[in-house]
Design a protein around this motif. Structure first.
Motif, PDB file in Angstrom:
ATOM      1  N   SER A   1       0.921 -13.159  -0.503  1.00  0.00           N
ATOM      2  CA  SER A   1       2.346 -13.351  -0.183  1.00  0.00           C
ATOM      3  C   SER A   1       3.194 -13.382  -1.461  1.00  0.00           C
ATOM      4  O   SER A   1       4.414 -13.340  -1.392  1.00  0.00           O
TER       5      SER A   1
ATOM      6  N   TRP B   1       5.276  -6.470  -0.880  1.00  0.00           N
ATOM      7  CA  TRP B   1       4.685  -5.448  -0.006  1.00  0.00           C
ATOM      8  C   TRP B   1       5.803  -4.616   0.608  1.00  0.00           C
ATOM      9  O   TRP B   1       6.882  -5.135   0.881  1.00  0.00           O
ATOM     10  N   ILE B   2       5.534  -3.372   0.877  1.00  0.00           N
ATOM     11  CA  ILE B   2       6.485  -2.567   1.656  1.00  0.00           C
ATOM     12  C   ILE B   2       6.310  -2.958   3.124  1.00  0.00           C
ATOM     13  O   ILE B   2       7.271  -3.149   3.853  1.00  0.00           O
ATOM     14  N   GLU B   3       5.055  -3.102   3.527  1.00  0.00           N
ATOM     15  CA  GLU B   3       4.737  -3.696   4.840  1.00  0.00           C
ATOM     16  C   GLU B   3       3.607  -4.683   4.610  1.00  0.00           C
ATOM     17  O   GLU B   3       2.584  -4.302   4.013  1.00  0.00           O
ATOM     18  N   PRO B   4       3.762  -5.916   5.039  1.00  0.00           N
ATOM     19  CA  PRO B   4       2.701  -6.899   4.767  1.00  0.00           C
ATOM     20  C   PRO B   4       1.400  -6.539   5.484  1.00  0.00           C
ATOM     21  O   PRO B   4       1.428  -5.827   6.500  1.00  0.00           O
TER      22      PRO B   4
ATOM     23  N   LYS C   1      -1.750  -6.411   7.884  1.00  0.00           N
ATOM     24  CA  LYS C   1      -1.912  -6.826   9.280  1.00  0.00           C
ATOM     25  C   LYS C   1      -3.204  -7.627   9.439  1.00  0.00           C
ATOM     26  O   LYS C   1      -3.348  -8.449  10.320  1.00  0.00           O
TER      27      LYS C   1
ATOM     28  N   GLY D   1      -3.904  -2.533   6.622  1.00  0.00           N
ATOM     29  CA  GLY D   1      -2.613  -2.288   7.268  1.00  0.00           C
ATOM     30  C   GLY D   1      -1.427  -2.551   6.364  1.00  0.00           C
ATOM     31  O   GLY D   1      -0.300  -2.162   6.687  1.00  0.00           O
ATOM     32  N   GLY D   2      -1.682  -3.187   5.195  1.00  0.00           N
ATOM     33  CA  GLY D   2      -0.577  -3.453   4.267  1.00  0.00           C
ATOM     34  C   GLY D   2      -0.172  -2.179   3.541  1.00  0.00           C
ATOM     35  O   GLY D   2      -1.015  -1.317   3.275  1.00  0.00           O
ATOM     36  N   LYS D   3       1.128  -2.053   3.263  1.00  0.00           N
ATOM     37  CA  LYS D   3       1.600  -0.905   2.477  1.00  0.00           C
ATOM     38  C   LYS D   3       2.310  -1.431   1.240  1.00  0.00           C
ATOM     39  O   LYS D   3       3.062  -2.415   1.306  1.00  0.00           O
TER      40      LYS D   3
ATOM     41  N   PRO E   1       4.950   4.801  -0.504  1.00  0.00           N
ATOM     42  CA  PRO E   1       4.109   3.739   0.052  1.00  0.00           C
ATOM     43  C   PRO E   1       2.668   4.221   0.181  1.00  0.00           C
ATOM     44  O   PRO E   1       2.436   5.349   0.608  1.00  0.00           O
TER      45      PRO E   1
ATOM     46  N   ASP F   1      -1.443   2.858   1.390  1.00  0.00           N
ATOM     47  CA  ASP F   1      -2.145   1.834   2.135  1.00  0.00           C
ATOM     48  C   ASP F   1      -2.889   0.912   1.163  1.00  0.00           C
ATOM     49  O   ASP F   1      -3.337   1.361   0.108  1.00  0.00           O
TER      50      ASP F   1
END
Ligand code: COA
Ligand code: AMP
Length: 630
Positions: free
Chosen positions: A23, A27-30, A32, A48-50, A227, A229
């Protein structure tokens, strides 16, 4: 939280511990999922994080208003330059280099080989690959053309980035002829190369294939971060295994960014704005993790040093850099300090510099031998001297004294205790756990923490076979050692055929393959023997073919030259001795460990499986006659 509590939590609740660390990076996408096994059964972090590793290293700091802070100091006694790059400057430059790569058709997932010396373009090249999701593979500049060719064939790069030359002390080493030879030898032919022309030796370029760096960058469009993975590869770094073929250690983006960011404060005790210096080479894992990525992820100022511990210009070089750039945490291989100690035993040259900024002295790359530990402690009063142990495969420390968590007592010969995330055990041959002070194989129970490699490039079977087959469920480090009553770990050396020469990891198998090519050699064994300066150096024992009638001195000279041209001068192969027989087991395995211990004057046990016990005395007599054993 103290070390014990932090460590315990990392093992009892790895997902909680590492999701908290995750955290702390942008992240672009945190992610999963925090921890899972992939289709190969390998443990993976942050599914799943980007994210983008270049963004974390550069753009995030500019966006946070730290654009004017110095990101990188290029300090080059080799060329007499000191150049500073702010985070904004480095970001703009990297974005243009990324655009240049795009112009050559490099896309996400494509490989780019980087064969470059210690110049800022090298760091920028790595970051530019990360920016567009290309996978870099840096090859250490000291490797000869055939080694580079092996890596080109394995990584199959679209493009190779290189420079016209490197500088070793005062010697200019042209790189371009080596690169041309390597491309000639390799089966895979990259479409293009880009060459940084250095004034010390201009390279000849091949029309349509080679581009000159500055001309190539002219008009290159700055390119944004793409982005990727968390599981996508950031880089491949080849390292020596037990065979001649190097292993392509794969590093993924997500775990690497999280673990390295954590390590900067927790292990090295530095924060954004602090000056951090790892005096290694970008061709090794230390250079990847702690010249380029780690310090930049954290927003530190990192130093890229194109010089040596001595003779650039003297044994006070380290103290000069520390004082001039106000280094807080310094990291170097013990062999470098042994070189300083040899030239300046009383550390007189330190006295001319104000190094009060230095808070921590870290060493790794080989065991910190107790005499060097004591010399450092005596000459750096008040500065903790911290040995820490790690490998290309992990990308960060397995054992360390966690300066930023709780600085514990240091003990000579020990890299202290396991780093959070590493469930370390010492096992005997049958896989039983050993007690205090009993030496065995050092292993790490799965799952390993983030940043540890998930596979060997293009050869997952080798990953399983080399590292997880001997003790299923445990990662075999290849190092042997023990723990004392307080759990302090002592790493005593490799249990396989890997050797460590002046902080450079090499395989005896790699050198054996070259020696065996000589027309007079019927069979050979290469072993790593103790050397006071370099830690270990390789030595060859050869059996000649029937009828081969060569002068031993001439043969040695030819073999030395062959190893220099095939592996590189860094192998430091200088000694080859003719023997009548080699000690083997009945199944034909050469007893290299027995030979090494014999030469190093250590006690050894001759295994009952030896083919002919009489050979031990025979070899001992030959090595004494040759002056190898005193
Ligand atoms: N490019 C080309 N040649 C290189 C090279 C490079 N990047 N690095 C080393 N070599 C050559 C050297 O010039 C030398 O050639 P020579 O036999 O013709 O003289 C040969 O390889 C052996 O080099 P080395 O064993 O490194 O000895 P050295 O006397 O040149 O330097 C040290 C001694 C201690 C300065 C050096 O070994 C060192 O800095 N080691 C630390 C390595 C390190 O940081 N490892 C990472 C782990 S933290
Ligand atoms: P590399 O992968 O090139 O970093 O080399 C890793 C190997 O270097 C390890 O397996 C060890 O044999 C050795 N090594 C690195 N650091 C240490 C250390 N602090 N103490 C003992 N050996 C070390």
């Amino acid at each position: 939280m103290g070390y014990a509590e932090e460590f315990k939590r990392s093992l009892n609740d790895p997902e909680g511990f590492w999701s908290e660390q995750a955290s702390l990076i942008p992240w672009i996408e945190p992610p999963k999922r925090i921890l899972e096994q992939d289709d190969n059964g390998a443990w993976r972090w942050f599914g799943g994080g980007k994210l983008n590793s270049c963004f974390i290293a550069l753009d995030q700091h500019v966006e946070a208003g730290r654009g004017d802070q110095t990101a990188l100091i290029y300090d080059s006694p080799a060329t007499g330059q000191v150049t500073k790059f702010s985070y904004s400057e480095l970001t703009d430059w990297t974005a243009r280099v990324a655009g240049g790569l795009r112009k050559l058709g490099v896309e996400k997932g494509d490989r780019v080989v980087i064969y470059m010396p210690m110049i800022p373009e090298t760091a920028v090249a790595m970051l530019a690959c990360a920016r567009i999701g290309a996978v870099h593979s840096v090859v250490f500049g000291g490797f000869a053309a055939p080694e580079l060719a092996t890596r080109i064939d394995d990584a199959e790069p679209r493009v190779i980035l290189s420079a016209s030359c490197g500088i070793e002390f005062d010697r200019v080493i042209p790189y371009k002829p080596l690169l041309d030879d390597a491309i000639e030898i390799a089966t895979h032919k990259p479409a293009h190369t880009v060459i940084v022309q250095r004034p010390q030796a201009e390279a000849e370029l091949i029309a349509d294939r080679d581009f000159e760096w500055e001309a190539w960058l002219d008009g290159a469009e700055p390119t944004d971060c793409v982005p990727v993975d968390a599981h996508d590869p950031l880089y491949i770094l080849y390292t020596s295994g037990t065979t001649g073929k190097p292993k392509g250690v794969v590093r993924d983006n997500g775990g690497h960014a999280v673990a390295l960011t954590y390590s900067m404060q927790a292990i090295y005790g530095v924060d954004a704005g602090d000056v951090y210096w790892a005096a290694s080479d970008v061709g090794w894992v230390v250079g990847h993790s702690y010249i380029v990525y780690g310090p930049l992820f954290k927003g530190c100022t990192s130093i890229l040093y194109e010089g040596k511990p001595v003779r650039t210009p003297d044994a006070g070089a380290f103290w000069r850099v520390i004082a001039e750039h106000r280094v807080k945490s310094f990291f170097v291989a013990p062999t470098a300090f042994r070189a300083v100690k040899k030239e300046d035993p009383d550390c007189e040259l330190r006295k001319g510099y104000d190094i009060s900024c230095l808070k921590y002295q870290f060493v790794a790359g080989e065991r910190l031998d107790p005499p060097t530990y004591h010399w450092l402690k005596d000459n750096l009063p008040g500065v903790p001297v911290i040995d820490h142990w790690w490998q290309t495969e992990t990308g960060w420390s397995i054992c360390a004294n966690m300066a930023g968590v709780e600085l514990l007592e240091t003990r000579a010969g020990s890299p202290t205790l396991p780093v959070p995330g590493y469930d370390l055990r010492i096992l005997d041959e049958d896989g039983h756990e050993l007690g205090p002070n009993q030496e065995g194989a050092i292993v790490v129970k799965e799952p390993m923490p983030p940043s540890c490699f998930p596979t060997v490039w293009g050869d997952h079977d080798r990953f399983v076979e080399s590292y997880f087959s001997q003790y299923p469920g445990f990662y075999l480090t290849g190092d042997g050692g023990y723990r004392d009553e307080d759990g302090y770990v002592y790493v005593m050396g490799r249990t396989d055929d890997v050797i460590n020469v002046a902080g450079h990891r090499l395989s005896t198998g790699q050198i054996e393959e070259v020696v065996a090519e000589h027309p007079a050699v019927a069979e050979c064994a290469v072993i790593g023997i103790h050397d006071a300066d370099k830690g270990q150096v390789p030595m060859g024992l050869m059996l000649l073919k029937d009828g081969a009638n060569m002068d031993a001195g001439d043969l040695q000279a030819e073999l030395v030259q062959m190893v220099r041209s095939s592996v590189g001068a860094i192998a430091n192969f200088k000694r080859a001795v003719v023997v009548q027989r080699l000690p083997k087991t009945r199944s034909g395995k050469i007893l290299r460990q027995v030979l090494r211990k014999m030469v190093d004057g250590e006690s050894y046990v001759v295994p009952s499986t030896i083919d002919d016990p009489a050979i031990i005395d025979e070899i001992d007599a030959t090595l004494r006659a040759e002056g190898v054993i005193q």
